[in-house]
Design a protein around this motif. Structure first.
Motif, PDB file in Angstrom:
ATOM      1  N   PRO A  46      60.375  43.241  32.546  1.00  0.00           N
ATOM      2  CA  PRO A  46      59.652  42.177  31.852  1.00  0.00           C
ATOM      3  C   PRO A  46      58.716  41.371  32.750  1.00  0.00           C
ATOM      4  CG  PRO A  46      61.901  41.487  32.273  1.00  0.00           C
ATOM      5  CD  PRO A  46      61.819  42.945  32.644  1.00  0.00           C
ATOM      6  N   GLY A  47      58.849  41.514  34.057  1.00  0.00           N
ATOM      7  CA  GLY A  47      58.070  40.713  34.993  1.00  0.00           C
ATOM      8  C   GLY A  47      58.907  39.597  35.572  1.00  0.00           C
ATOM      9  N   SER A  48      58.397  38.966  36.621  1.00  0.00           N
ATOM     10  CA  SER A  48      59.172  37.932  37.299  1.00  0.00           C
ATOM     11  C   SER A  48      58.258  36.935  38.000  1.00  0.00           C
ATOM     12  CB  SER A  48      60.143  38.568  38.312  1.00  0.00           C
ATOM     13  OG  SER A  48      59.459  39.463  39.162  1.00  0.00           O
ATOM     14  N   VAL A  49      58.861  35.828  38.397  1.00  0.00           N
ATOM     15  CA  VAL A  49      58.153  34.787  39.137  1.00  0.00           C
ATOM     16  C   VAL A  49      58.981  34.390  40.344  1.00  0.00           C
ATOM     17  CG1 VAL A  49      56.909  33.845  37.148  1.00  0.00           C
ATOM     18  CG2 VAL A  49      59.194  32.973  37.695  1.00  0.00           C
ATOM     19  N   ALA A  50      58.308  33.861  41.352  1.00  0.00           N
ATOM     20  CA  ALA A  50      58.995  33.356  42.541  1.00  0.00           C
ATOM     21  C   ALA A  50      58.275  32.102  43.007  1.00  0.00           C
ATOM     22  CB  ALA A  50      59.022  34.407  43.645  1.00  0.00           C
ATOM     23  N   VAL A  51      58.980  31.302  43.810  1.00  0.00           N
ATOM     24  CA  VAL A  51      58.446  30.020  44.263  1.00  0.00           C
ATOM     25  C   VAL A  51      58.552  29.916  45.781  1.00  0.00           C
ATOM     26  CG1 VAL A  51      58.557  27.516  44.053  1.00  0.00           C
ATOM     27  CG2 VAL A  51      59.268  28.956  42.125  1.00  0.00           C
ATOM     28  N   LEU A  52      57.412  29.784  46.442  1.00  0.00           N
ATOM     29  CA  LEU A  52      57.438  29.429  47.850  1.00  0.00           C
ATOM     30  C   LEU A  52      57.261  27.913  47.896  1.00  0.00           C
ATOM     31  CD1 LEU A  52      55.762  31.211  50.846  1.00  0.00           C
ATOM     32  CD2 LEU A  52      56.104  28.745  50.748  1.00  0.00           C
ATOM     33  N   ALA A  53      58.370  27.237  48.118  1.00  0.00           N
ATOM     34  CA  ALA A  53      58.391  25.771  48.142  1.00  0.00           C
ATOM     35  C   ALA A  53      58.256  25.306  49.585  1.00  0.00           C
ATOM     36  CB  ALA A  53      59.689  25.262  47.529  1.00  0.00           C
ATOM     37  N   LEU A  54      57.185  24.567  49.853  1.00  0.00           N
ATOM     38  CA  LEU A  54      56.858  24.138  51.210  1.00  0.00           C
ATOM     39  C   LEU A  54      56.963  22.623  51.305  1.00  0.00           C
ATOM     40  CD1 LEU A  54      55.659  25.216  53.969  1.00  0.00           C
ATOM     41  CD2 LEU A  54      53.423  24.562  53.043  1.00  0.00           C
ATOM     42  N   ASP A  55      57.804  22.130  52.234  1.00  0.00           N
ATOM     43  CA  ASP A  55      57.966  20.681  52.331  1.00  0.00           C
ATOM     44  C   ASP A  55      56.958  20.082  53.313  1.00  0.00           C
ATOM     45  OD1 ASP A  55      58.973  21.018  54.938  1.00  0.00           O
ATOM     46  OD2 ASP A  55      61.063  20.747  54.350  1.00  0.00           O
ATOM     47  N   GLU A  56      57.024  18.761  53.498  1.00  0.00           N
ATOM     48  CA  GLU A  56      56.043  18.053  54.326  1.00  0.00           C
ATOM     49  C   GLU A  56      56.145  18.414  55.800  1.00  0.00           C
ATOM     50  OE1 GLU A  56      56.624  13.935  53.515  1.00  0.00           O
ATOM     51  OE2 GLU A  56      55.736  14.033  51.503  1.00  0.00           O
ATOM     52  N   GLN A  57      57.264  19.016  56.195  1.00  0.00           N
ATOM     53  CA  GLN A  57      57.437  19.424  57.584  1.00  0.00           C
ATOM     54  C   GLN A  57      57.090  20.898  57.790  1.00  0.00           C
ATOM     55  OE1 GLN A  57      61.309  18.089  59.169  1.00  0.00           O
ATOM     56  NE2 GLN A  57      61.402  16.608  57.486  1.00  0.00           N
ATOM     57  N   TRP A  75      68.014  36.723  52.513  1.00  0.00           N
ATOM     58  CA  TRP A  75      67.273  35.479  52.354  1.00  0.00           C
ATOM     59  C   TRP A  75      66.064  35.765  51.482  1.00  0.00           C
ATOM     60  CZ3 TRP A  75      69.246  30.942  53.276  1.00  0.00           C
ATOM     61  CH2 TRP A  75      70.229  30.786  54.256  1.00  0.00           C
ATOM     62  N   GLU A  76      65.829  34.913  50.494  1.00  0.00           N
ATOM     63  CA  GLU A  76      64.789  35.137  49.499  1.00  0.00           C
ATOM     64  C   GLU A  76      64.118  33.815  49.134  1.00  0.00           C
ATOM     65  OE1 GLU A  76      67.328  38.699  47.258  1.00  0.00           O
ATOM     66  OE2 GLU A  76      66.915  36.815  46.208  1.00  0.00           O
ATOM     67  N   LEU A  77      63.075  33.919  48.318  1.00  0.00           N
ATOM     68  CA  LEU A  77      62.500  32.756  47.660  1.00  0.00           C
ATOM     69  C   LEU A  77      63.196  32.569  46.323  1.00  0.00           C
ATOM     70  CD1 LEU A  77      58.677  33.413  48.183  1.00  0.00           C
ATOM     71  CD2 LEU A  77      60.215  32.053  49.620  1.00  0.00           C
ATOM     72  N   PRO A  78      63.324  31.338  45.822  1.00  0.00           N
ATOM     73  CA  PRO A  78      63.830  31.158  44.460  1.00  0.00           C
ATOM     74  C   PRO A  78      62.984  31.986  43.495  1.00  0.00           C
ATOM     75  CG  PRO A  78      63.692  29.047  45.583  1.00  0.00           C
ATOM     76  CD  PRO A  78      63.012  30.043  46.478  1.00  0.00           C
ATOM     77  N   ALA A  79      63.630  32.730  42.622  1.00  0.00           N
ATOM     78  CA  ALA A  79      62.899  33.652  41.751  1.00  0.00           C
ATOM     79  C   ALA A  79      63.711  33.954  40.505  1.00  0.00           C
ATOM     80  CB  ALA A  79      62.575  34.948  42.505  1.00  0.00           C
ATOM     81  N   PHE A 128      54.330  31.551  43.199  1.00  0.00           N
ATOM     82  CA  PHE A 128      53.709  30.233  43.192  1.00  0.00           C
ATOM     83  C   PHE A 128      53.953  29.530  44.523  1.00  0.00           C
ATOM     84  CE2 PHE A 128      54.337  31.021  38.678  1.00  0.00           C
ATOM     85  CZ  PHE A 128      53.188  30.491  38.099  1.00  0.00           C
ATOM     86  N   LEU A 129      53.002  28.677  44.912  1.00  0.00           N
ATOM     87  CA  LEU A 129      53.205  27.748  46.014  1.00  0.00           C
ATOM     88  C   LEU A 129      53.512  26.388  45.409  1.00  0.00           C
ATOM     89  CD1 LEU A 129      53.077  26.926  49.030  1.00  0.00           C
ATOM     90  CD2 LEU A 129      50.663  26.374  48.628  1.00  0.00           C
ATOM     91  N   ALA A 130      54.634  25.808  45.794  1.00  0.00           N
ATOM     92  CA  ALA A 130      55.039  24.485  45.301  1.00  0.00           C
ATOM     93  C   ALA A 130      55.110  23.521  46.480  1.00  0.00           C
ATOM     94  CB  ALA A 130      56.389  24.571  44.611  1.00  0.00           C
TER      95      ALA A 130
END
Length: 208
Positions: A46-57, A75-79, A128-130
């Motif tokens: 069906p397809g999928s999404v993932a999130v590369l979440a980058l903090d201020e540091q 180790w993975e990205l949230p997806a 996505f970049l968050a």
């Protein structure tokens, strides 16, 4: 112009010998350029999404969980899956960031779109970049199964790049997202990335 192009070889016959809860297997007889026919078996997804979440540091939020097919804890990205037909992929990504890391983000952009294994699956993935991260609100997601043992960590981007190139990290979504982000930062910057609601022909969705 170097650009992927939609095209479809003629299909003489098609069958679906297996359908699981989420994915299945399709078997097509496809006409080759020389006029012969060849069978192509592939996973339907069906397809999928993932999130590369980058903090201020400049640290990337990672999750680690067991993956049975490869017998490793990766180790993975949230997806997560796009298992609701027509679902806006941004909404799905926001949900996964909340469920897997109890986190929310103030700014979202499309980092990169890929087919995860186009020779054997039709899975399309949007990463996505968050940024602008903060702790989520409300009750935490009620995890079950393998999700009960999810671990989280925040790792500096520069360290992640080194680990990827050293062969220490193997999840393709993490590898792709890490190198894409490093390239974006060393090139046009994050402002040059596509907006979060950018069209996605591989998995059309309802805007809003």
């Amino acid at each position: 112009m170097i650009k992927d192009m939609a095209e479809e070889f003629a299909v003489r016959s098609s069958a679906q010998p297996f359908q699981g809860k989420i994915t299945g297997v399709r078997s097509d007889e496809v006409r080759m350029p020389d006029g012969s026919y060849a069978r192509r078996d592939y996973q339907t997804h069906p397809g999928s999404v993932a999130v590369l979440a980058l903090d201020e540091q400049q640290r990337v939020l990672l999750v680690r969980q067991y993956r049975h097919p490869v017998r490793q804890r990766l180790w993975e990205l949230p997806a997560g899956l796009l298992d609701v037909p027509g679902e806006n992929p941004l909404h799905a990504a926001q949900r996964e960031l909340f469920e897997e890391a109890y986190c929310k983000a103030g700014d979202w952009r499309v980092l990169v779109d890929i087919y995860t294994s186009p020779g054997g699956s039709d899975e399309a993935l949007r990463i996505f970049l968050a940024t602008g991260l903060s702790e989520a609100e409300g009750e935490k997601f009620d995890a079950h199964g393998e999700e009960l043992e999810i671990e989280t960590a925040r790792v500096p981007l520069t360290e992640l790049v080194s680990l990827v190139l050293a062969g220490e990290l193997h999840n393709p979504t993490l590898v792709t997202g890490t190198l894409a982000l490093q390239t974006a930062l060393s090139g046009g910057g994050l402002g040059a990335l596509r907006p979060a609601d950018a069209p996605w022909p591989a998995r059309p969705f309802t805007a809003g």
